[in-house]
Scaffold this motif. Structure first.
Motif, PDB file in Angstrom:
ATOM      1  N   ASN A   1    -105.118 -31.134  12.336  1.00  0.00           N
ATOM      2  CA  ASN A   1    -103.815 -30.704  12.846  1.00  0.00           C
ATOM      3  C   ASN A   1    -103.652 -29.213  12.592  1.00  0.00           C
ATOM      4  O   ASN A   1    -103.439 -28.805  11.454  1.00  0.00           O
ATOM      5  CB  ASN A   1    -102.681 -31.466  12.154  1.00  0.00           C
ATOM      6  N   PRO A   2    -103.752 -28.386  13.646  1.00  0.00           N
ATOM      7  CA  PRO A   2    -103.627 -26.947  13.436  1.00  0.00           C
ATOM      8  C   PRO A   2    -102.218 -26.581  12.983  1.00  0.00           C
ATOM      9  O   PRO A   2    -101.258 -27.281  13.289  1.00  0.00           O
ATOM     10  CB  PRO A   2    -103.943 -26.359  14.812  1.00  0.00           C
ATOM     11  N   GLY A   3    -102.142 -25.490  12.238  1.00  0.00           N
ATOM     12  CA  GLY A   3    -100.840 -24.992  11.815  1.00  0.00           C
ATOM     13  C   GLY A   3    -100.821 -24.638  10.340  1.00  0.00           C
ATOM     14  O   GLY A   3    -101.816 -24.774   9.629  1.00  0.00           O
ATOM     15  N   PRO A   4     -99.654 -24.176   9.886  1.00  0.00           N
ATOM     16  CA  PRO A   4     -99.540 -23.713   8.500  1.00  0.00           C
ATOM     17  C   PRO A   4     -99.633 -24.860   7.499  1.00  0.00           C
ATOM     18  O   PRO A   4     -99.301 -26.003   7.813  1.00  0.00           O
ATOM     19  CB  PRO A   4     -98.153 -23.069   8.456  1.00  0.00           C
ATOM     20  N   PHE A   5    -100.093 -24.510   6.311  1.00  0.00           N
ATOM     21  CA  PHE A   5    -100.144 -25.474   5.217  1.00  0.00           C
ATOM     22  C   PHE A   5     -99.728 -24.797   3.928  1.00  0.00           C
ATOM     23  O   PHE A   5     -99.787 -23.575   3.787  1.00  0.00           O
ATOM     24  CB  PHE A   5    -101.528 -26.126   5.070  1.00  0.00           C
ATOM     25  N   ARG A   6     -99.299 -25.632   2.976  1.00  0.00           N
ATOM     26  CA  ARG A   6     -98.856 -25.143   1.665  1.00  0.00           C
ATOM     27  C   ARG A   6     -98.993 -26.272   0.655  1.00  0.00           C
ATOM     28  O   ARG A   6     -98.471 -27.363   0.862  1.00  0.00           O
ATOM     29  CB  ARG A   6     -97.399 -24.705   1.742  1.00  0.00           C
TER      30      ARG A   6
ATOM     31  N   PHE B   1    -101.702 -22.556  -2.865  1.00  0.00           N
ATOM     32  CA  PHE B   1    -102.731 -22.437  -1.828  1.00  0.00           C
ATOM     33  C   PHE B   1    -102.026 -22.590  -0.490  1.00  0.00           C
ATOM     34  O   PHE B   1    -101.469 -23.652  -0.201  1.00  0.00           O
ATOM     35  CB  PHE B   1    -103.802 -23.509  -2.030  1.00  0.00           C
ATOM     36  N   VAL B   2    -102.003 -21.523   0.287  1.00  0.00           N
ATOM     37  CA  VAL B   2    -101.305 -21.505   1.580  1.00  0.00           C
ATOM     38  C   VAL B   2    -102.224 -20.928   2.645  1.00  0.00           C
ATOM     39  O   VAL B   2    -103.163 -20.198   2.348  1.00  0.00           O
ATOM     40  CB  VAL B   2    -100.007 -20.666   1.538  1.00  0.00           C
ATOM     41  N   GLY B   3    -101.925 -21.253   3.890  1.00  0.00           N
ATOM     42  CA  GLY B   3    -102.703 -20.685   4.971  1.00  0.00           C
ATOM     43  C   GLY B   3    -102.352 -21.293   6.301  1.00  0.00           C
ATOM     44  O   GLY B   3    -101.274 -21.866   6.490  1.00  0.00           O
ATOM     45  N   ASP B   4    -103.300 -21.169   7.217  1.00  0.00           N
ATOM     46  CA  ASP B   4    -103.125 -21.669   8.579  1.00  0.00           C
ATOM     47  C   ASP B   4    -104.436 -22.321   9.009  1.00  0.00           C
ATOM     48  O   ASP B   4    -105.479 -21.663   9.044  1.00  0.00           O
ATOM     49  CB  ASP B   4    -102.769 -20.513   9.517  1.00  0.00           C
ATOM     50  N   LEU B   5    -104.366 -23.606   9.332  1.00  0.00           N
ATOM     51  CA  LEU B   5    -105.544 -24.341   9.782  1.00  0.00           C
ATOM     52  C   LEU B   5    -105.705 -24.133  11.281  1.00  0.00           C
ATOM     53  O   LEU B   5    -104.760 -24.304  12.042  1.00  0.00           O
ATOM     54  CB  LEU B   5    -105.394 -25.833   9.468  1.00  0.00           C
ATOM     55  N   SER B   6    -106.898 -23.744  11.692  1.00  0.00           N
ATOM     56  CA  SER B   6    -107.199 -23.512  13.102  1.00  0.00           C
ATOM     57  C   SER B   6    -108.355 -24.418  13.535  1.00  0.00           C
ATOM     58  O   SER B   6    -109.312 -24.610  12.784  1.00  0.00           O
ATOM     59  CB  SER B   6    -107.595 -22.050  13.313  1.00  0.00           C
ATOM     60  N   LEU B   7    -108.240 -24.943  14.733  1.00  0.00           N
ATOM     61  CA  LEU B   7    -109.335 -25.730  15.304  1.00  0.00           C
ATOM     62  C   LEU B   7    -110.187 -24.892  16.252  1.00  0.00           C
ATOM     63  O   LEU B   7    -111.169 -25.386  16.808  1.00  0.00           O
ATOM     64  CB  LEU B   7    -108.772 -26.955  16.044  1.00  0.00           C
ATOM     65  N   GLU B   8    -109.811 -23.628  16.426  1.00  0.00           N
ATOM     66  CA  GLU B   8    -110.547 -22.744  17.328  1.00  0.00           C
ATOM     67  C   GLU B   8    -111.983 -22.555  16.860  1.00  0.00           C
ATOM     68  O   GLU B   8    -112.261 -22.552  15.662  1.00  0.00           O
ATOM     69  CB  GLU B   8    -109.867 -21.374  17.396  1.00  0.00           C
ATOM     70  N   ASN B   9    -112.872 -22.385  17.847  1.00  0.00           N
ATOM     71  CA  ASN B   9    -114.269 -22.063  17.568  1.00  0.00           C
ATOM     72  C   ASN B   9    -114.919 -23.103  16.649  1.00  0.00           C
ATOM     73  O   ASN B   9    -115.654 -22.755  15.735  1.00  0.00           O
ATOM     74  CB  ASN B   9    -114.361 -20.649  16.974  1.00  0.00           C
TER      75      ASN B   9
END
Length: 168
Positions: free
Chosen positions: A153-158, A45-53
């Motif tokens: 914390n925005p940014g990539p995760f894995r 499970f990978v992606g990018d966490l964003s706090l936008e909107n």
């Protein structure tokens, strides 16, 4: 004493459905994908966490293919390799409203780890808020298991998910 029950995330006889649920359901912009890792029998499970909107969460939810044995499990152990972020293990039973989960947070490391949780480690939550007066959690009643990242914390995760073991 009965044997532990081990559910492997990649095994469709253990989990018959996996769904990605991110903050996009509420207008957020987080992204995430899941894929089978056949070489080591896991789910990535990978992606990018964003706090936008007003965003801030990404999750993957698994439905159990079969009910757990009606045993009195005392502990659940998650086998994973992750990225050093704090994730939530979320459990759902048929006795709680939609959107509510029993949640335990855990801080990951980059090494293979087995994180053990007892019943007391789980608290009821709805949309990030703690709930009181929840029905008592019994691991034998779990029908859905999810992993969520909502650490602000925005940014990539894995995170690599291998198995979930229910122990007496």
């Amino acid at each position: 004493m009965s044997e532990p029950v081990t559910l492997q995330f990649y095994n469709q006889q253990h989990f018959n459905q996996a769904m990605l649920i991110h903050d996009t359901v509420m207008g957020g912009r987080s992204k995430g994908n899941a894929s089978l890792m056949s070489e080591n029998n896991g789910v990535l499970f990978v992606g990018d966490l964003s706090l936008e909107n007003n965003g801030g969460f990404a999750s993957i939810e698994f439905n159990l293919a079969q009910a757990l044995p009606k045993q009195r499990f005392q502990q659940v152990v998650l086998a994973t390799v992750a990225d050093g972020r704090t994730y939530q293990l979320r459990l759902k039973t048929p006795f709680i409203p939609r959107g509510v989960a029993y949640v335990a947070e855990f801080k990951t490391t980059a090494d293979a780890q087995r994180y053990a949780f007892n019943l007391a480690d789980f608290q009821g939550r709805y949309r990030g808020r703690a709930l009181t007066n929840m029905p008592e959690l019994h691991f034998k009643d779990v029908q859905q298991v999810s992993l969520m990242l909502a650490d602000k914390n925005p940014g990539p995760f894995r995170i690599e998910l291998y198995d979930l073991q229910f122990n007496q």
